[in-house]
Design an enzyme around this catalytic site. Structure first.
Site, PDB file in Angstrom:
ATOM      1  N   GLU A 227       9.036 -40.528  11.146  1.00 28.95           N
ATOM      2  CA  GLU A 227       8.591 -41.270  10.125  1.00 28.95           C
ATOM      3  C   GLU A 227       9.554 -42.443   9.304  1.00 28.95           C
ATOM      4  O   GLU A 227       9.285 -42.865   8.618  1.00 28.95           O
ATOM      5  CB  GLU A 227       7.261 -40.958   9.506  1.00 28.95           C
ATOM      6  N   ASP A 228      10.750 -41.736   9.042  1.00 28.52           N
ATOM      7  CA  ASP A 228      11.297 -41.860   7.906  1.00 28.52           C
ATOM      8  C   ASP A 228      12.609 -42.261   8.032  1.00 28.52           C
ATOM      9  O   ASP A 228      13.806 -42.591   7.797  1.00 28.52           O
ATOM     10  CB  ASP A 228      11.801 -40.390   7.376  1.00 28.52           C
TER      11      ASP A 228
ATOM     12  N   ASP B  18     -14.940  -9.990 -12.983  1.00 27.37           N
ATOM     13  CA  ASP B  18     -14.033  -9.379 -12.202  1.00 27.37           C
ATOM     14  C   ASP B  18     -12.514  -9.767 -12.352  1.00 27.37           C
ATOM     15  O   ASP B  18     -11.540  -9.501 -12.002  1.00 27.37           O
ATOM     16  CB  ASP B  18     -14.458  -9.697 -10.264  1.00 27.37           C
TER      17      ASP B  18
ATOM     18  N   HIS C 192      14.088 -30.730   2.049  1.00 24.54           N
ATOM     19  CA  HIS C 192      12.548 -30.734   2.064  1.00 24.54           C
ATOM     20  C   HIS C 192      12.327 -30.246   3.456  1.00 24.54           C
ATOM     21  O   HIS C 192      11.356 -28.898   4.021  1.00 24.54           O
ATOM     22  CB  HIS C 192      12.588 -32.044   2.342  1.00 24.54           C
TER      23      HIS C 192
ATOM     24  N   HIS D 227      10.399 -32.665  11.169  1.00 23.17           N
ATOM     25  CA  HIS D 227       9.046 -33.353  11.235  1.00 23.17           C
ATOM     26  C   HIS D 227       8.364 -34.666  10.328  1.00 23.17           C
ATOM     27  O   HIS D 227       7.821 -35.352  10.756  1.00 23.17           O
ATOM     28  CB  HIS D 227       7.530 -32.479  10.258  1.00 23.17           C
TER      29      HIS D 227
ATOM     30  N   ASP E  77       4.568 -28.687   4.906  1.00 23.35           N
ATOM     31  CA  ASP E  77       4.861 -29.914   4.798  1.00 23.35           C
ATOM     32  C   ASP E  77       4.201 -30.031   3.171  1.00 23.35           C
ATOM     33  O   ASP E  77       5.374 -30.442   2.347  1.00 23.35           O
ATOM     34  CB  ASP E  77       4.514 -31.273   5.573  1.00 23.35           C
TER      35      ASP E  77
HETATM   36 MN    MN Z   1       8.054 -34.097   5.119  1.00 28.22          MN
END
Ligand code: MN
Length: 739
Positions: free
Chosen positions: A82-83, A265, A54, A78, A145
């Site tokens: 958080e993780d 179009d 990722h 990034h 992301d």
């Molecule tokens: Mn992410």
């Protein structure tokens, strides 16, 4: 779609970076890679791929956006805060403040989820993201992301899918559009469409595939004709067939309730040339070949879109009746349309030049003015006020709606924006579940909860910190209404006292019916207004009483009180003189009296006090008696000096001297030299050969008083000159000393 088939390797990221930025320092990227390999060790994605895929994909997308090494490193990092067990401090220590700022920004944005169907809310949320991001690169990382998460969305639960897709359509695709990154916006939309309506997507795809051969044939023919004509005119150009993306066809069908075959179009050609001049030349040639459809020509070259998109659009009816849309643009315009903001971040030799930064800021300015997407002209004007970084903050209601406020706004502004009553009864606030003071300055992303109490009322102090007009006006009008109420009570008290003074019973004299008549005669619309006028001193109680009680009756009592006509005359004159000397804010012609405790003169800072039954008395702001407990803060009122102040104000001055003959005379004539009357004087001499002189003098304003004082100070033998703030208390002090 089999997005995880090929896993990007770091070498590809670096190779890509070096292709547009050969001098790039790639060490930080390697370092970030080693770091995340450790931090995310053992984690896998729902697709089964190692987690590392990722951040690698995100970094790769960032190279497609032509980002700098810091941004790419931040893209790799990034998800660490958080993780994983990483902290912002650690990122800062290892990679420096710039990378930390970017990672932290993405983490903050990622924590917020957004769901509403309201366009205005989505708009506010987008603005909030921009305002929060501080650095536009945070948004780019977030977009990368989101793009990768969308590519792999089929691996997560359907409920969560729906949420993410809706957010992508509401927030992130428009943001990509805003930044002018055409391909990213299109891909986000196609992925969302595919996920939300797989059947509609497949159906549309099938229909397009079905007619593709026929359309290709037509396009090829038209392309040949155009190419030939352009060669004849010696205009350099590339002609490309162009397929519209499915989501925009779907949107058009939905929006205009039309069938697939009516989406006219569908056939599109793009012509890319070398100069603006040739763009218009090509347009002329096309219009001479086929008939243009009126109203379908758009000149985005002369009038670029807010995201700086520039191209000529026109739709013509080709030989067999098909409608074909042409887009005509230069190479440069093409690059901007595809790459958007990234097109402006090309790395020149030696890295980012000053010019690069200027362009970045131009971009920011453009992206922050959203006018192309706003229909209301007033809102357009308001968005123009937003400069480089918006002068606005965006906060959440407890329900998750986003509201915008001017920078520096407080919970009180928030409360009034919800409802006037919420504002008026606001007693406290919780921001992110913590109690904060009412003058707290709102921050982006705060969740605001207002605590109310039905018995609570607004405070004048709130005016010192509220930022919105709405809150200010509501507080003012509440205060005004409340003052009117108070002055009504005061008016009634004054009137009752006056009536009692003439030995009459207020209950029998002050009948509503009679008062009604008087109010009308004196030009007031109601008894309430009449009473308020008395309370404010606009008319006197006596004036009203004269209307109620026969004149002979009144005079009888006046005589009985042995008030000499002369005294009354003096009183009347002095009253009139004071009228207009002071303005009560928001009111004209207020009758006031000057407090004896501090004897204000024009130029002093003053404040009014609504007395019970004696109108408004004026004190200096520093008058010590105003601080006393007997003065009720609620009855204080803002006042200022009026223009008509021309009469004299009594001031006491206290002068210390050596006891020298002739000094009294010198001081008196010094005072008189400024055209100032002395109304009272007192001299005390002491055994130590000093003396104290007190004068009451009649002063017109502070300036004159200061001149008098400094003239006296210059007299030889004078040791001190003082303005006495509180003559009555001062006298008591002297007496006490002597005893
Ligand atoms: Mn992410």
């Amino acid at each position: 779609m089999d997005p995880e088939k090929k896993i990007t390797r770091l070498e590809e990221v670096i190779e890509n970076l070096l292709s547009y930025y050969p001098q790039a320092d790639v060490d930080i990227i390697w370092k970030a890679y080693v770091y995340i390999a450790k931090a995310h060790r053992g984690q896998t994605r729902l697709s089964g791929s190692p987690y590392l895929s990722h951040p690698l994909e995100v970094a790769y997308i960032l190279t497609q956006l032509k980002q700098d090494p810091y941004t790419i490193a931040a893209g790799l990092l990034h998800d660490t805060i958080e993780d994983t067990y990483s902290t912002a401090e650690e990122i800062r220590d290892q990679f420096g403040p710039e990378v930390e700022l970017l990672v932290d920004g993405v983490t903050k944005i990622s924590k917020m989820t957004f769901s509403t169907s309201e366009e205005q809310q989505a708009e506010n949320f987008r603005k909030m993201l921009l305002a929060m991001a501080k650095d536009i690169r945070v948004i780019l990382i977030k977009l990368a992301d989101r793009l990768h998460n969308m590519r792999t969305i089929l691996f997560i639960s359907p409920a969560k899918q729906k949420e993410i897709v809706q957010e992508t359509l509401d927030i992130y695709a428009p943001l990509a559009n805003r930044l002018g990154i055409g391909w990213l916006k299109c891909e986000l939309e196609e992925l969302s469409f595919h996920c939300l309506y797989p059947d509609a997507f497949a159906g549309l795809q099938a229909k397009i595939d079905k007619g593709q051969e026929a359309r290709d044939k037509i396009i090829n023919e038209i392309e040949k004709v155009v190419t030939l004509e352009l060669e004849k005119a010696v205009i350099p150009a590339k002609v490309q067939g162009r397929s519209k993306h499915l989501y925009s066809i779907y949107q058009k069908m939905e929006r205009e309730s039309i069938d697939f075959h009516e989406v006219y179009d569908l056939l599109g050609l793009r012509i890319i040339t070398d100069s603006i001049r040739n763009c218009y030349a090509i347009l002329g040639i096309i219009h001479s070949l086929w008939r243009p459809i009126p109203g379908r020509f758009k000149d985005y070259i002369a009038l670029p879109k807010a995201n700086m998109y520039q191209t000529l659009h026109t739709t013509v009816i080709a030989s067999r009746g098909e409608r074909v849309e042409f887009q005509i643009r230069t190479e440069e315009m093409h690059r901007i349309a595809e790459e958007g903001i990234a097109a402006h971040w090309r790395y020149k030799e030696g890295g980012v030049g000053e010019k690069g930064y200027d362009e970045k800021f131009v971009w920011l300015r453009h992206l922050l003015d959203w006018q192309q997407e706003l229909k209301d002209p007033k809102e357009f004007m308001d968005t123009l006020k937003i400069d480089l970084f918006p002068e606005e903050v965006y906060v959440f209601t407890p329900k998750g709606d986003v509201k915008s406020f001017p920078f520096g706004a407080t919970p009180v502004d928030f409360a009034y924006s919800v409802h006037t009553d919420i504002g008026n009864q606001c007693v406290g606030t919780k921001v992110n579940s913590r109690l904060v003071p009412l003058n707290y300055k709102l921050k982006n992303g705060d969740i605001i909860e207002i605590l109310t109490n039905p018995r609570h009322t607004p405070s004048r102090d709130w005016l010192k910190f509220v930022k919105t007009c709405r809150a200010r006006n509501k507080i003012r009008s509440w205060i005004k209404a409340e003052q009117k109420e108070r002055s009504r009570e005061l008016g009634r008290e004054i009137l009752e006292k006056q009536v009692a003074k003439y030995n009459q019973d207020p209950a029998t004299v002050l009948k509503t019916k009679d008062l009604n008549d008087i109010a009308k005669r004196l030009n007031y619309s109601s008894v309430e207004d009449l009473l308020a006028a008395i309370g404010f001193g606009k008319i006197t109680g006596r004036q009203v009483v004269e209307e109620l009680i026969p004149r002979e009756e009144l005079e009888k009592y006046d005589k009985a009180r042995e008030t000499s006509p002369l005294k009354r005359l003096v009183k009347a004159v002095s009253k009139r003189a004071v009228e207009g000397a002071v303005k009560v804010k928001g009111m004209d012609d207020i009758f006031v009296r000057f407090a004896k405790c501090c004897s204000p003169v024009p130029g002093d800072f003053i404040i009014g006090y609504i007395t019970r039954g004696r109108g408004i008395s004026i004190h200096t702001r520093d008058c010590p008696s105003m601080a006393g407990l007997e003065y009720d803060a609620e009855r204080k009122i803002e006042v200022e000096w009026g223009k008509k102040a021309q009469n004299a104000y009594p001031v006491r001055v206290n002068i210390g001297t050596e006891n020298r003959p002739g000094l009294l005379g010198m001081i008196s004539s010094a005072i008189a030299s400024w055209d100032v009357n002395i109304s009272w004087a007192n001299v005390e001499t002491f055994g130590d050969k000093t003396a104290t002189l007190d004068f009451d003098i009649e002063i017109t304003d502070l300036d004159q008083l200061n001149k008098v004082i400094s003239t006296i100070k210059n007299i030889k033998g004078v040791t001190r000159v003082e303005r006495i703030r509180n003559p009555s208390k001062y006298k008591a002090k002297i007496k006490g000393k002597r005893l």
